[in-house]
Design an enzyme around this catalytic site. Sequence first.
Site, PDB file in Angstrom:
ATOM      1  N   ASN A  10       0.864  -1.182   0.000  1.00 15.82           N
ATOM      2  CA  ASN A  10       0.000   0.000   0.000  1.00 15.82           C
ATOM      3  C   ASN A  10       0.904   1.235   0.000  1.00 15.82           C
ATOM      4  O   ASN A  10       1.504   1.550   1.016  1.00 15.82           O
ATOM      5  CB  ASN A  10      -0.893  -0.031   1.256  1.00 15.82           C
ATOM      6  CG  ASN A  10      -1.667   1.259   1.437  1.00 15.82           C
ATOM      7  OD1 ASN A  10      -1.812   2.053   0.515  1.00 15.82           O
ATOM      8  ND2 ASN A  10      -2.178   1.473   2.649  1.00 15.82           N
ATOM      9  N   TRP A  11       0.962   1.894  -1.140  1.00 16.68           N
ATOM     10  CA  TRP A  11       1.863   3.050  -1.263  1.00 16.68           C
ATOM     11  C   TRP A  11       1.309   4.292  -0.573  1.00 16.68           C
ATOM     12  O   TRP A  11       1.972   5.311  -0.510  1.00 16.68           O
ATOM     13  CB  TRP A  11       2.119   3.360  -2.738  1.00 16.68           C
ATOM     14  CG  TRP A  11       2.864   2.291  -3.487  1.00 16.68           C
ATOM     15  CD1 TRP A  11       3.311   1.084  -2.997  1.00 16.68           C
ATOM     16  CD2 TRP A  11       3.252   2.315  -4.878  1.00 16.68           C
ATOM     17  NE1 TRP A  11       3.948   0.379  -3.989  1.00 16.68           N
ATOM     18  CE2 TRP A  11       3.933   1.106  -5.157  1.00 16.68           C
ATOM     19  CE3 TRP A  11       3.083   3.231  -5.904  1.00 16.68           C
ATOM     20  CZ2 TRP A  11       4.440   0.801  -6.416  1.00 16.68           C
ATOM     21  CZ3 TRP A  11       3.593   2.930  -7.172  1.00 16.68           C
ATOM     22  CH2 TRP A  11       4.271   1.731  -7.423  1.00 16.68           C
ATOM     23  N   LYS A  12       0.085   4.219  -0.120  1.00 15.79           N
ATOM     24  CA  LYS A  12      -0.595   5.375   0.494  1.00 15.79           C
ATOM     25  C   LYS A  12      -0.497   6.587  -0.443  1.00 15.79           C
ATOM     26  O   LYS A  12      -0.431   6.417  -1.658  1.00 15.79           O
ATOM     27  CB  LYS A  12      -0.016   5.676   1.872  1.00 15.79           C
ATOM     28  CG  LYS A  12       0.091   4.430   2.755  1.00 15.79           C
ATOM     29  CD  LYS A  12       0.237   4.770   4.198  1.00 15.79           C
ATOM     30  CE  LYS A  12       0.561   3.525   4.983  1.00 15.79           C
ATOM     31  NZ  LYS A  12       0.210   3.620   6.373  1.00 15.79           N
ATOM     32  N   HIS A  96      -9.540   0.888   5.186  1.00 15.32           N
ATOM     33  CA  HIS A  96      -8.228   1.124   5.792  1.00 15.32           C
ATOM     34  C   HIS A  96      -8.405   2.072   6.973  1.00 15.32           C
ATOM     35  O   HIS A  96      -9.218   2.999   6.923  1.00 15.32           O
ATOM     36  CB  HIS A  96      -7.262   1.718   4.755  1.00 15.32           C
ATOM     37  CG  HIS A  96      -5.850   1.733   5.235  1.00 15.32           C
ATOM     38  ND1 HIS A  96      -5.379   2.695   6.096  1.00 15.32           N
ATOM     39  CD2 HIS A  96      -4.810   0.883   5.005  1.00 15.32           C
ATOM     40  CE1 HIS A  96      -4.101   2.440   6.375  1.00 15.32           C
ATOM     41  NE2 HIS A  96      -3.733   1.341   5.727  1.00 15.32           N
ATOM     42  N   GLU A  98      -6.771   4.488   7.997  1.00 21.72           N
ATOM     43  CA  GLU A  98      -6.575   5.919   7.719  1.00 21.72           C
ATOM     44  C   GLU A  98      -7.842   6.526   7.101  1.00 21.72           C
ATOM     45  O   GLU A  98      -8.124   7.702   7.291  1.00 21.72           O
ATOM     46  CB  GLU A  98      -5.340   6.104   6.820  1.00 21.72           C
ATOM     47  CG  GLU A  98      -4.059   5.887   7.617  1.00 21.72           C
ATOM     48  CD  GLU A  98      -2.859   5.445   6.792  1.00 21.72           C
ATOM     49  OE1 GLU A  98      -2.896   5.537   5.564  1.00 21.72           O
ATOM     50  OE2 GLU A  98      -1.873   5.005   7.419  1.00 21.72           O
ATOM     51  N   GLU A 168      -5.213  -5.270  10.616  1.00 22.89           N
ATOM     52  CA  GLU A 168      -4.212  -4.224  10.803  1.00 22.89           C
ATOM     53  C   GLU A 168      -4.483  -3.497  12.122  1.00 22.89           C
ATOM     54  O   GLU A 168      -5.302  -2.558  12.155  1.00 22.89           O
ATOM     55  CB  GLU A 168      -4.280  -3.211   9.654  1.00 22.89           C
ATOM     56  CG  GLU A 168      -4.032  -3.796   8.294  1.00 22.89           C
ATOM     57  CD  GLU A 168      -3.472  -2.746   7.345  1.00 22.89           C
ATOM     58  OE1 GLU A 168      -2.355  -2.944   6.864  1.00 22.89           O
ATOM     59  OE2 GLU A 168      -4.132  -1.718   7.114  1.00 22.89           O
ATOM     60  N   GLY A 174       2.321   2.232  10.680  1.00 23.54           N
ATOM     61  CA  GLY A 174       3.218   3.383  10.524  1.00 23.54           C
ATOM     62  C   GLY A 174       3.949   3.774  11.792  1.00 23.54           C
ATOM     63  O   GLY A 174       4.532   4.856  11.874  1.00 23.54           O
ATOM     64  N   SER A 214       3.494  -2.166  10.238  1.00 26.64           N
ATOM     65  CA  SER A 214       4.950  -2.127  10.450  1.00 26.64           C
ATOM     66  C   SER A 214       5.672  -3.422  10.051  1.00 26.64           C
ATOM     67  O   SER A 214       6.670  -3.791  10.667  1.00 26.64           O
ATOM     68  CB  SER A 214       5.276  -1.749  11.905  1.00 26.64           C
ATOM     69  OG  SER A 214       4.843  -0.431  12.165  1.00 26.64           O
TER      70      SER A 214
HETATM   71  C1  PEP Z   1      -0.780   0.121   5.906  1.00 28.88           C
HETATM   72  O1  PEP Z   1      -0.797   1.259   5.486  1.00 28.88           O
HETATM   73  O2  PEP Z   1      -1.687  -0.658   5.589  1.00 28.88           O
HETATM   74  C2  PEP Z   1       0.325  -0.310   6.752  1.00 28.88           C
HETATM   75  C3  PEP Z   1       0.287  -1.507   7.256  1.00 28.88           C
HETATM   76  O3  PEP Z   1       1.318   0.604   6.964  1.00 28.88           O
HETATM   77  P1  PEP Z   1       2.777   0.301   7.614  1.00 28.88           P
HETATM   78  O4  PEP Z   1       3.300  -0.969   7.010  1.00 28.88           O
HETATM   79  O5  PEP Z   1       3.593   1.490   7.252  1.00 28.88           O
HETATM   80  O6  PEP Z   1       2.577   0.153   9.082  1.00 28.88           O
END
Ligand code: PEP
Length: 261
Positions: A10-12, A96, A98, A168, A174, A214
């Site tokens: 996931n490049w966000k 997600h 976010e 998640e 993050g 992470s």
């Molecule tokens: C995500 O955005 O779905 C995610 C898991 O981010 P990160 O790996 O940076 O924690």
Amino acid sequence: MARKSLIAGNWKMNGTRQSASDLIAALKVLNWETQVLEVAVFPPFHLLSLALAAVSPALIAVGAQDVSAQKPGAFTGEVAAEFLVDVGCQYALVGHSERRQYHREDDALVAAKLRRLLEVGLKPVVCVGELLAEREQGQTFDVVARQLSGALGGLNAEQMGNVALAYEPVWAIGTGKVASPAQAQEVHAFIRQCLMQQWNKSVADGLQVLYGGSVNAANAKDLLAQKDIDGALVGGASLKAQEFAGIIAAGMAVATAGVRV
Ligand code: PEP
């Protein structure tokens, strides 16, 4: 049949045409066996076409990070599921954390988006997970169960066959604070139990449940070796070619060893 692993990046809200081309070029030279491991990238909307032109779809799948709950029409700024099909996407994320946190998306909206994806034949990756305060108050299972039934309730077993999930924990996204393999496995096993109760054994056994939060090249193998973890949804580390390559290698090592703990 064994569940295929999926390593998804996931490049966000990151990336330019140049950085996306560089990243995809770096991924294309890696080796993995597509029969046991699938790799997917989820670029932001403006890079979907570029990514789709750069990958060979049999090797790297492309998904969107979000989708509108509406059908095409007068909804300025929205991106309809039909448009994702039109560019050639195979997947889209929904729910997600976010989006839930910064855009106030609730379970009903996640459910509506998910249904739009299924209507057009795209595979949703539905994200669920608890906040730190919820974990500390012992509410993890309640939150995950609520998000699952809120998003998936009412789908039939056939529709469930076209869905993937990502657990998640929000406190791990993050933050560099990854869930331990045991913490992640415990929730993944719970998710499978919920699927079994609400649908049936074949849905529970067949559905891919990814872990996200992470994940990096160093911690991926222990997570992916857990019995109910079928891959990783990777944020930050998916933007670094070497880290993402390390996660794919960990996925391959676990998939080919054929043993999960
Ligand atoms: C995500 O955005 O779905 C995610 C898991 O981010 P990160 O790996 O940076 O924690």
